[in-house]
Design a protein around this motif. Structure first.
Motif: not given
Lengths: 107, 107
Positions: A14, A16, A18, A28, A32, A49-54, A58, A60, A62, A95
């Motif tokens: 995982i 993370v 910043h 992002v 990808i 598995n790419i995530h974007k924070s609202y 951040r 992330v 996974y 991190d």
């Protein structure tokens, strides 16, 4: 679709990152591209598995690897290194957390 | 089994807890107990997936909710609050990241 189990012997990363909000989408896009061009072709790759924070601050990733050795070999590979370096430069900090799934609860 | 998709309208919470290594397992146990007793019974719960880092210093909950409103209602619920407070006390710090899945890559 990626599956999270707690009964299989894989390694989860995982990571993370910043970022400044103005760099979130660029990071992002870079992750990808790096995954499609290079990382998913490395031995031991299972998923990313790419995530974007609202809040915009951040990103992330996974990711799942067959073993810690496979993951560490990817970090050192000549193919992946330029992408990883660009991701690190675009982020303010990152991190990477190497971990195992210990418990899964779902409906 | 938990599934990660990028084509469904859910909210992902990635909560990274930083802990002293001697408290890592206690925090894992607490999160499992809180999930089984309370959190998985809250409206909108989809999944909770508890991870422990190999370095002993982090616990990560990768959780899925039907919506941000459901997640925020859980945070305020009288049932969940004592568990969340104990988790916060056991950790040195925590960083809850509300995010969306933007890209899934797998073998």
């Amino acid at each position: 679709m990626t599956a999270i189990h707690n009964d299989c012997d894989i390694v989860t990363l995982i990571n993370v990152f910043h970022v400044k909000p103005e760099n979130q989408q660029a990071l992002v896009d870079l992750l990808i591209e790096a995954t499609e061009r290079t990382i998913q072709h490395q031995p031991g790759f299972i998923s990313a598995n790419i995530h974007k924070s609202y809040d915009g601050r951040r990103v992330v990733n996974y990711a799942q690897w067959q073993s810690r050795d496979h993951f560490e070999a990817m970090l050192k590979s000549q193919d992946a290194m330029p992408h990883l370096k660009r991701a690190a430069e675009l982020a303010e900090s990152y991190d990477p957390i190497l971990c195992e799934v210990v418990s899964v609860h779902h409906l």
